[in-house]
Design a protein around this motif. Structure first.
Motif, PDB file in Angstrom:
ATOM      1  N   LEU A 122      -8.910   7.343  -3.688  1.00 51.29           N
ATOM      2  CA  LEU A 122      -8.129   7.428  -2.458  1.00 51.29           C
ATOM      3  C   LEU A 122      -7.001   6.397  -2.441  1.00 51.29           C
ATOM      4  N   ALA A 123      -6.942   5.586  -3.478  1.00 49.28           N
ATOM      5  CA  ALA A 123      -5.796   4.695  -3.704  1.00 49.28           C
ATOM      6  C   ALA A 123      -5.534   3.755  -2.535  1.00 49.28           C
ATOM      7  N   TYR A 124      -6.553   2.975  -2.211  1.00 47.59           N
ATOM      8  CA  TYR A 124      -6.319   1.943  -1.196  1.00 47.59           C
ATOM      9  C   TYR A 124      -7.090   0.691  -1.553  1.00 47.59           C
ATOM     10  N   VAL A 125      -6.722  -0.382  -0.902  1.00 49.25           N
ATOM     11  CA  VAL A 125      -7.438  -1.643  -1.066  1.00 49.25           C
ATOM     12  C   VAL A 125      -7.472  -2.314   0.307  1.00 49.25           C
ATOM     13  N   THR A 126      -8.553  -3.015   0.579  1.00 46.38           N
ATOM     14  CA  THR A 126      -8.677  -3.712   1.853  1.00 46.38           C
ATOM     15  C   THR A 126      -8.706  -5.207   1.572  1.00 46.38           C
ATOM     16  N   VAL A 127      -7.816  -5.932   2.208  1.00 46.64           N
ATOM     17  CA  VAL A 127      -7.644  -7.347   1.855  1.00 46.64           C
ATOM     18  C   VAL A 127      -7.679  -8.251   3.082  1.00 46.64           C
ATOM     19  N   GLU A 128      -7.889  -9.513   2.808  1.00 48.01           N
ATOM     20  CA  GLU A 128      -7.783 -10.549   3.829  1.00 48.01           C
ATOM     21  C   GLU A 128      -6.415 -11.228   3.697  1.00 48.01           C
ATOM     22  N   PRO A 129      -6.035 -12.030   4.701  1.00 44.96           N
ATOM     23  CA  PRO A 129      -4.658 -12.559   4.699  1.00 44.96           C
ATOM     24  C   PRO A 129      -4.322 -13.497   3.550  1.00 44.96           C
ATOM     25  N   GLY A 130      -5.321 -14.122   2.962  1.00 43.03           N
ATOM     26  CA  GLY A 130      -5.031 -15.036   1.867  1.00 43.03           C
ATOM     27  C   GLY A 130      -4.783 -14.346   0.542  1.00 43.03           C
ATOM     28  N   VAL A 131      -5.009 -13.051   0.468  1.00 38.67           N
ATOM     29  CA  VAL A 131      -4.809 -12.339  -0.802  1.00 38.67           C
ATOM     30  C   VAL A 131      -3.316 -12.246  -1.103  1.00 38.67           C
TER      31      VAL A 131
END
Lengths: 566, 566
Positions: A122-131
């Motif tokens: 599905l071509a997504y990534v979930t990140v936090e602000p420090g990434v």
């Protein structure tokens, strides 16, 4: 933090009541631990430095490590009515870096740096602000993912969430970052957490991919905003295309720009150009390739039009220099190439298509090629390599050197424009994607900058089918007395003139928030009402995109702080 | 309006205090004139009718003609705390048509029907809420514009703004309506007007084309919302492509769906399929082609799986039947066709590409063609013609007949499902664009509907690269006693099961708003706080996508109305 908090410096704008936030600092230390509450005066002063003159100062830096700690930080700020300014990586170059709008405490979200979800199909990534861009790039490489990210030129250390929330943009088909993100987790200014879109539904399979959710869509509230702290976001990636080619073109004729814009628009509209093409003027390209020609110019500024014409000729660049990417199957890229060639025929002096193979070949045979054609490929490669990489979503640090344009010392090995006194102000109007509009804005910008003593470095990003983001760089040396004031004055004149002609900016700097709702009283009221509702004590980044009156009529944290001084 | 307002009927949910809004009606008459305040009981009862059972009733209909009159209507509603429910064209089929969530007064925005701006080069149009699909289509035709609009199947009389704000979607590359609109003019629930994005800046050249504006983006607040009345919006159009082809495919194997989805996703992701492809199951296609086979089924319902297998065979349709459009230059369409053919090879039983020429040819040689190939082209044409048109952005009224599926009388010449007692409930989960997810949802929906006595008519719209909107139709005859209750019960069971499995819907009906923020208390609180801020007296469409508790804990207009009864 060592011992008792004692602010090391007082800024002229507001005398901070030590007793008012001393208690807050104590509570923050108890939640975060001493090592994550920074009050070292040198660090604080560095953290408050931007690439132009700012008035507010930094009283402490907090480094929460979890979402829960962010909540606690916010609750403590509320109890003590202390303004806090969160940042992700602080690479908000040209718009204020990490500097707060008003004097307050910075909240560094860099420790929240997990990549919490990823889906190849599905071509997504979930990140936090420090990434950071680098982190995501390396994550994809390590997984041998066939997905490409989009990258902005701001530096590999730039936070992905930070850039997206500031509405940054890149070069690939996913270049409109805000349009390719969803599912925010937000710590509200009162400490509650909400999740936007479908992510508010427990176990929703569409949390990271369904943009609108159901009911009012709140995502927009949290970009360019002081209404919440985004602690998680999903962003979309693109499968690596079967084929990729970059194209580069240049046009010598200063009057050649409108025809180029009008030729590219139909290709943007019909889906042939699916990504964000960029056009830089001569000044922009020259500043990317090196520093100000101090000797040639006998140490005089600015580099006027005639002088630039000479430099242009010498370097073999155009007045307008463009780049773009073609993505698709081999046949699609072949057809796109045909379309681009046809569209630009007779409008540019040089049009070059480049792919991985050709690039390797060029590097190898640069010298004989130059002897044969007169074209200095090595210099060309130096300029195009970072752009070529960005077109493939590869972050680059090459672009940072250009911020040293007016410095008299070369860029350091690890460039840091905030630290090194590089003067950089970005004025970035959005312009309709037509030749006439783009010509009007670039002409205006050139006139205003040259008149005010600066070189008009201009980039045009064909951000969407219908709009061009025109980034006008005011580049200077902060070490030269008077330049800070001169640059800000120039920025203001330019912004005023652009507004008067109907070209509001897509982004503001920490010192220019008064333009947010110029002459739109009811809009400003609505925005203030929303702010008041979500942030009743006005502790979250007061003054930041919140339409607050410059002389605060309503009580807010900063007003409280000022009132609190004995 | 004639004489004194006297409500003609009382609904069980709330007894309306006549005295409370009598004064309001008087004021509305003085602002709008008598002819634009409707209280004819037959008209009111018709206006409150949807395609399923609703509990609220309509006490009057107001027809403001200008933005200023809308403001006055709102101010009067505030003074008297009377709930008002605006609608544009009321074609919110399957989700409640014009019916209000709670008993109140309708505001018909149909008289605001100007096309106020249009730009051929930048491909946008600015409209008021009364502008219908037909009106825009005819406007473009009359101008000999080379631009295509997107159209939804809801009927040519459907409002463009209404559909966009409900997050409707169509079939072309501009099919995600909300993603292709900006620059809202909004009458807030207190009567002030704001303009969103760049349109708040006087004379902004980017008002109709720059999506985000600067600062927090408020557009999302006003879709699927009770936070404002949108009185103007800009939407984007697409230049007619050099070439266009539709494709149609069918797959007999009920288990063949996942492979199709997984084959199309890469083409959606890589830009080959730039528009919204649709897949309908056998039930969906059969209901589009005619009414329930009452005689064949000896008047028994539902049409079970075995019976459907027979119908399928007889009609020569697949269990899964898809359509999509290819847009671009001739070479791009040729390459897209090659990609689609390769992707679907071995996964479908029939794949047909159609363009204008072929369609004309097919119509002409239908009979000999059938003799040669056994394929009944005429029936095929009847089903595909409206879809083909929609793929080119041409509105169609053909789709309305399907709402008469379970009626025992044929559709009227001017179909009106609200009036004719057509039962229609749409349950529309968003599903990740993978074969496994889509198979799970369609299987679940089929089981639940058949178990509850309804045919599972299912359409799958590949709405974005990553999501499929699955619209599950519960179709019935409202004239059959007990069916209203049975259908709503089925809807609830289905929605609950979908939520439990992680598939929340993209849209809710006027009777199912309690699903809005299920198990998301802090989100619901935030939404209620925003509502309270923008609509302190709770007069604008209370209960509509506002996360209000079902038993109102906070004071609102409807609570006031209830309290007001002596």
């Amino acid at each position: 933090m060592r011992a008792h908090p004692l602010p090391s410096s007082f800024d002229s704008a507001s005398v901070v009541p030590v007793f008012a936030y001393g208690a807050a600092l104590g509570e923050w230390v108890s939640v975060l631990g001493e090592e994550h509450v920074i009050d070292d005066s040198a660090v604080l002063s560095g953290a408050g430095a931007a690439t132009f003159h700012t008035t507010a100062s930094v009283k402490a830096i907090l480094r929460p490590g979890t979402r829960e700690e962010v909540q606690e930080v916010v609750r403590i700020a509320n109890r003590h009515r202390v303004p806090i300014y969160p940042f992700s990586s602080g690479k908000n170059w040209g718009y204020g870096s990490r500097a707060p709008v008003q004097t307050g405490v910075l909240v560094d979200l860099g420790r929240l740096n997990r990549i919490v979800d990823f889906d190849e199909d599905l071509a997504y990534v979930t990140v936090e602000p420090g990434v950071t861009q680098r982190q995501l790039y390396e994550f994809l490489q390590a997984r041998q993912s066939r997905l490409w990210m989009d990258a902005t030129g701001a530096s590999p250390d730039c936070s992905i969430i930070g850039n997206t929330l500031e509405r940054g943009f890149g070069h690939t088909p996913m270049g409109d970052h805000c349009a390719n993100a969803c599912g925010l987790e937000v710590v509200l200014p009162t400490g509650e957490i909400i999740e936007t879109g479908f992510s508010r539904f427990g176990g929703a399979t569409t949390a990271a991919i369904g943009r609108w959710g159901v009911g009012p869509s709140l995502d927009g509230l949290f970009s360019q905003s002081s209404l919440g702290i985004v602690t998680r976001m999903s962003l979309w990636l693109m499968p690596a295309p079967e084929a990729f080619q970059a194209f580069f073109f240049s046009c010598k004729d200063p009057a050649g720009l409108p025809a180029i814009i009008d030729s590219l628009r139909p290709l943007r509209m019909n889906g042939t150009l699916r990504s964000i093409s960029h056009i830089g003027n001569d000044y922009k390209v020259v500043s990317a390739a090196g520093q100000y020609p101090w000797d040639d110019m006998r140490h005089e500024t600015p580099l006027g039009r005639e002088a630039m014409a000479r430099v242009r000729k010498k370097l073999g660049i155009g007045t307008w220099n463009g780049s773009g990417g073609l993505y698709g199957t081999r046949a699609q890229v072949r057809e796109a190439r045909r379309q681009v060639r046809r569209a630009l025929k007779g409008k540019v002096d040089r049009l070059q298509f480049v792919d991985d193979r050709l690039l390797a070949l060029m590097a190898r045979f640069a010298t004989p090629f130059r002897l044969l054609t007169g074209w200095d490929i090595k210099r060309t490669l130096k300029v195009i390599a970072p752009v070529y990489n960005l077109l493939k979503g590869v972050p680059t640090s090459e672009t940072m050197a250009s911020t040293y344009w007016r410095k008299k010392t070369p860029p350091s090995a690890r460039p840091d424009p905030d630290r090194d006194g590089c003067g950089l102000l970005w004025c970035s109007p959005v312009v309709p994607n037509t030749g006439a509009h783009v010509a009007a804005v670039t002409q205006l910008a050139s006139d205003v900058l040259l008149t005010n003593g600066f070189e008009p470095q201009i980039s045009l990003s064909l951000a969407t089918e219908r709009t061009v983001i025109c980034v006008i760089t005011i580049s200077y040396d902060r070490a030269v007395p008077g330049q800070d004031e001169q640059a800000l004055a120039c920025y203001r004149v330019l912004t005023e003139q652009l507004l008067a002609r109907g070209y509001p900016p897509y982004r503001l700097n920490v010192g220019s928030m008064e333009y947010l709702a110029r002459d739109a009283q009811e809009y400003a009221s609505a925005l203030r009402a929303l702010k008041k509702t979500l942030d009743p004590r006005g502790i979250l980044a007061p003054g930041r995109y919140d339409a607050a009156p410059t002389s605060a009529a309503e009580p807010s944290a900063s007003a409280f702080l000022k009132a609190g001084t004995g």
